[in-house]
Design an enzyme around this catalytic site. Structure first.
Site, PDB file in Angstrom:
ATOM      1  N   HIS B  59       0.818  -1.225   0.000  1.00  0.00           N
ATOM      2  CA  HIS B  59       0.000   0.000   0.000  1.00  0.00           C
ATOM      3  C   HIS B  59       0.845   1.266   0.000  1.00  0.00           C
ATOM      4  O   HIS B  59       1.920   1.288   0.606  1.00  0.00           O
ATOM      5  CB  HIS B  59      -0.898   0.036   1.242  1.00  0.00           C
ATOM      6  CG  HIS B  59      -1.956  -1.009   1.236  1.00  0.00           C
ATOM      7  ND1 HIS B  59      -3.124  -0.878   0.517  1.00  0.00           N
ATOM      8  CD2 HIS B  59      -2.032  -2.220   1.824  1.00  0.00           C
ATOM      9  CE1 HIS B  59      -3.868  -1.963   0.681  1.00  0.00           C
ATOM     10  NE2 HIS B  59      -3.227  -2.802   1.466  1.00  0.00           N
ATOM     11  N   PRO B  60       0.313   2.340  -0.612  1.00  0.00           N
ATOM     12  CA  PRO B  60       0.966   3.640  -0.414  1.00  0.00           C
ATOM     13  C   PRO B  60       0.659   4.103   1.010  1.00  0.00           C
ATOM     14  O   PRO B  60      -0.355   3.695   1.589  1.00  0.00           O
ATOM     15  CB  PRO B  60       0.272   4.548  -1.429  1.00  0.00           C
ATOM     16  CG  PRO B  60      -1.088   3.954  -1.582  1.00  0.00           C
ATOM     17  CD  PRO B  60      -0.909   2.469  -1.425  1.00  0.00           C
ATOM     18  N   PHE B 112       1.146   2.397   8.491  1.00  0.00           N
ATOM     19  CA  PHE B 112      -0.209   2.457   9.046  1.00  0.00           C
ATOM     20  C   PHE B 112      -1.221   1.993   8.000  1.00  0.00           C
ATOM     21  O   PHE B 112      -1.309   2.584   6.914  1.00  0.00           O
ATOM     22  CB  PHE B 112      -0.493   3.909   9.458  1.00  0.00           C
ATOM     23  CG  PHE B 112      -1.883   4.161   9.981  1.00  0.00           C
ATOM     24  CD1 PHE B 112      -2.330   3.532  11.138  1.00  0.00           C
ATOM     25  CD2 PHE B 112      -2.739   5.041   9.330  1.00  0.00           C
ATOM     26  CE1 PHE B 112      -3.617   3.780  11.626  1.00  0.00           C
ATOM     27  CE2 PHE B 112      -4.016   5.299   9.812  1.00  0.00           C
ATOM     28  CZ  PHE B 112      -4.460   4.662  10.966  1.00  0.00           C
ATOM     29  N   ILE B 114      -5.178   1.314   7.108  1.00  0.00           N
ATOM     30  CA  ILE B 114      -6.557   1.601   7.507  1.00  0.00           C
ATOM     31  C   ILE B 114      -7.420   1.546   6.256  1.00  0.00           C
ATOM     32  O   ILE B 114      -6.963   1.907   5.166  1.00  0.00           O
ATOM     33  CB  ILE B 114      -6.653   2.983   8.214  1.00  0.00           C
ATOM     34  CG1 ILE B 114      -8.042   3.173   8.840  1.00  0.00           C
ATOM     35  CG2 ILE B 114      -6.319   4.136   7.267  1.00  0.00           C
ATOM     36  CD1 ILE B 114      -8.111   4.340   9.832  1.00  0.00           C
ATOM     37  N   ALA B 116      -9.514   3.109   4.000  1.00  0.00           N
ATOM     38  CA  ALA B 116      -9.629   4.562   3.808  1.00  0.00           C
ATOM     39  C   ALA B 116     -10.957   5.003   3.194  1.00  0.00           C
ATOM     40  O   ALA B 116     -11.303   6.187   3.261  1.00  0.00           O
ATOM     41  CB  ALA B 116      -8.474   5.041   2.931  1.00  0.00           C
TER      42      ALA B 116
END
Lengths: 171, 171
Positions: B59-60, B112, B114, B116
């Site tokens: 992921h970015p 991190f 999550i 989004a």
């Protein structure tokens, strides 16, 4: 003369460089009990999964002798911790351990970690088979807690060895 | 014509190669619900921490656009999932997110994660600050569950896109 414990000594207790650095930062300790309390907090609450995996990978596989390439103090302790196991083992137990170690590593991504002191290979094989059924995240925390038991035994030995050096130097 | 889902499609849903291979092995699925049940079991009970870390690293960072080097379908979805965030963000929110992302990665060893979709950067920053206090092993499992939410959204989109292709081909 005070007890001198360096980063290398902490790395022999637990093969994570983050752990060793944080123990140095928290040093000196006025007792073994305080040092163990600090080590538990650092190991279980502060360092992350990367540190855990690094420490696990420092150990020889249960049933194998330590690789000659690893830190010699670390290797000596690994051998001594497995001395009960090796003194009571059999070729078939070693063979079965080797096979289950492969399955374990395939499932969890790291080697089977257990506090080997006083345990036979048969007992550790039973534990391995029992733990094999665990979810990977559950097993990761169990392995970290076994690593902590190993660390505590090694810290106890370290403090006792260093105390001997201090008292001999004071003579 | 049946819905054809390949390993690359599963890698767009979740960037773990173990996950993608196990989804291929369990294919084909007769419904999205069955596929999601299988994906949950594979992700939470079968693949290990190495697979989790591989998926996280695909992921970015939240608040950053995907790197042009990553899989373009994966990047397109990452951008679309953060579209609410980017349409409502501010330079100061992005700056604060960048700083907290650095602290988070230092503590936990991975970025991190999550889900989004529909969330603003301010909301995600609050979540990051809250989760930062967690023990690393606790946070690892929370991140894996957030990854699962992302995977489910992407699988839903994948099934809907593939169903469209099938129905258009059947015309």
């Amino acid at each position: 003369m005070a007890m001198e414990i360096g980063e290398d000594d902490w790395l022999v207790c637990c093969g994570s460089t983050d752990f060793a650095k944080l123990m140095m930062k928290a040093s000196p300790f006025n007792s073994l009990v305080t040092a163990i309390d600090t080590a538990r907090d650092i190991w279980l609450n502060q360092v992350n999964v990367t540190a855990w995996l690094q420490a696990f990978s420092a150990h020889p596989q249960i049933g194998k002798s330590p690789s000659p390439s690893i830190n010699s103090d670390f290797a000596r302790l690994s051998e001594s911790e497995q001395s009960t196991a090796f003194s009571t083992t059999s070729a078939s137990a070693l063979q079965e351990l080797t096979e289950w170690n492969v399955l374990y590593k395939q499932k969890f991504g790291f080697i089977f970690i257990i506090c080997a002191s006083g345990r036979t290979h048969a007992e550790m094989l039973d534990a391995l088979k029992g733990r094999y059924a665990n979810r990977p995240i559950v097993e990761l925390e169990i392995a970290a807690k076994e690593q902590m038991k190993i660390t505590e035994l090694r810290m106890t030995k370290l403090f006792s060895d260093k105390a001997k050096v201090v008292s001999e130097t004071d003579l």
